[in-house]
Design an enzyme around this catalytic site. Structure first.
Site: not given
Ligand code: GUN
Length: 290
Positions: A52, A96, A119
Site C-alpha cells: 500500500k 490493517q 477501506d
Molecule cells: N486485511 C485484509 N484485507 C484488508 C483490507 O482490505 N484492509 C484492511 N484494513 N485490512 C485487511
C-alpha cells in the site's frame, strides 16, 4: 479462456491517478495523504501494508505508516484514530486487519471518521453502499467490479454466486453485484452452511470465491463459459521459494481455467486491484475533505 490481468489494469489506473494528482498539485491543490496503522508483525499484513505504501508512491500520494507492537492497548489505538480523524493533513487512513484478540475490531472501525474510512468498512459507508448512495466503497469488491467493467464482462441479469459472507468481501460484493448501477445481477451468497453449494455454483454465470480455502472451487462446480473471480490468498509453506511460501487461491486453477470464459489468476488478479481501489478511495476522500 481469457486471463484477467489485475496487475495490468491496476498499473493503468494508478498511472491515471498519478497524472490527476500531478494536475491537482500544479494547480495549487493538496497532495493526497494516506496513513496506515499496523499492529504487530504478521507476515501477510506486513506485505499488504508495504504494498500500500509503495502504491502511494506510484500515485504521487504522501503516506505515513504508524506501527504498534502486538500488546498495544485498545485505548491507545483509539487515541491515535482520534488524532488522525482531527488531522487535516491526513485525507484517509486504514487500520490493517486482523487485530490482536484483545482489541475489538468493530469498536476500532466505528471510531474512524466515515469520510476518512478509505477501506469502506465503517457502518455508515456500508449502509450507504447498501442504499446505493455515494460513499467510500470497500476496496476488494470495488476492484472486482472495476475488473469486470474493464474486460467488458456483462453482469446485468446474470446469475452471480458469491462464496463467503465476510464483512470485508462477501457481503459488500453481494451488495455491489445486486446494485442496479453496478452489477445489476441476480445474487446468491453461499457459506459454510449452504447445503447445495456445488449445485448453486454449477448454475452460476459468475462465481466470486472469497473463503480462503485452497482449491475449494473444483471443475465439477463450474459451468462452461463461466466467469471465475478468485479472492483467495492463502500462504502455503514452500521451501523451494525464497520467501518460504507460495500463494494459493480458492480455485483449482489448472482444472477450472479451461472451462471459463474469463478467470483471475492468483497472484496477479484481484490482489493488485484491492490496493488500486484503496488509492482511488484516497483520492476521492481527499476531494471530499478539501
Ligand atoms: N486485511 C485484509 N484485507 C484488508 C483490507 O482490505 N484492509 C484492511 N484494513 N485490512 C485487511
Amino acid at each position: 479462456m481469457q486471463l484477467i490481468d489485475g496487475l495490468k489494469v491496476a498499473k493503468e489506473i494508478k498511472s491515471q491517478i498519478s497524472r490527476e494528482v500531478n494536475d491537482i498539485v500544479i494547480s495549487g491543490g493538496k497532495r493526497p495523504h494516506l496513513a496506515a496503522i499496523l499492529v504487530g508483525h504478521d507476515g501477510a499484513s506486513e506485505t499488504y501494508v508495504a504494498n500500500k505504501v509503495k502504491a502511494c508512491e506510484e500515485c504521487g500520494f504522501e503516506s505515513t505508516l504508524i506501527r504498534y507492537e502486538e500488546n498495544v492497548s485498545q485505548e491507545e489505538l483509539l487515541e491515535k484514530i482520534q488524532e488522525l480523524n482531527n488531522n487535516c493533513d491526513i485525507d484517509g487512513f486504514i487500520v490493517q486487519l486482523p487485530l490482536p484478540s484483545h482489541i475489538t475490531e468493530r469498536i476500532v472501525i466505528e471510531a474512524i471518521n466515515p469520510n476518512k474510512d478509505v477501506d469502506g468498512f465503517h457502518p455508515v459507508n456500508v449502509g450507504k453502499m447498501a442504499l446505493g448512495l455515494p460513499c467510500l466503497i470497500s476496496a476488494t469488491p470495488n476492484g472486482i467490479v472495476t475488473l469486470l467493467k474493464y474486460y467488458g464482462i456483462s453482469t446485468k441479469g446474470k446469475k452471480c454466486v458469491i462464496l463467503g459472507r465476510s464483512n470485508i468481501v462477501g457481503k459488500p460484493m453481494a451488495l455491489l453485484m445486486l446494485q442496479k448501477s453496478m452489477g445489476d445481477a441476480t445474487v446468491t451468497i453461499c457459506h459454510s452452511h449452504t447445503s447445495n453449494l456445488k449445485e448453486e455454483c454449477r448454475q452460476a454465470d459468475i462465481i466470486v470465491s472469497a473463503i480462503g480455502q485452497p482449491h475449494f472451487v473444483t471443475a465439477d462446480m463450474v459451468k462452461e463459459d463461466a466467469v471465475v473471480i478468485d479472492v483467495g490468498f492463502t500462504r502455503i509453506p514452500d521451501s523451494t521459494k525464497k520467501c518460504g511460501y507460495h500463494l494459493c487461491g480458492d480455485v483449482d486453477f489448472d482444472n477450472v481455467a479451461p472451462l471459463c470464459s474469463f478467470i483471475t489468476p492468483v497472484p496477479g488478479g484481484v490482489g493488485p486491484m484491492t490496493i488500486c481501489s484503496l488509492m482511488q478511495n484516497t483520492l476521492q476522500a481527499s476531494k471530499i475533505n478539501h
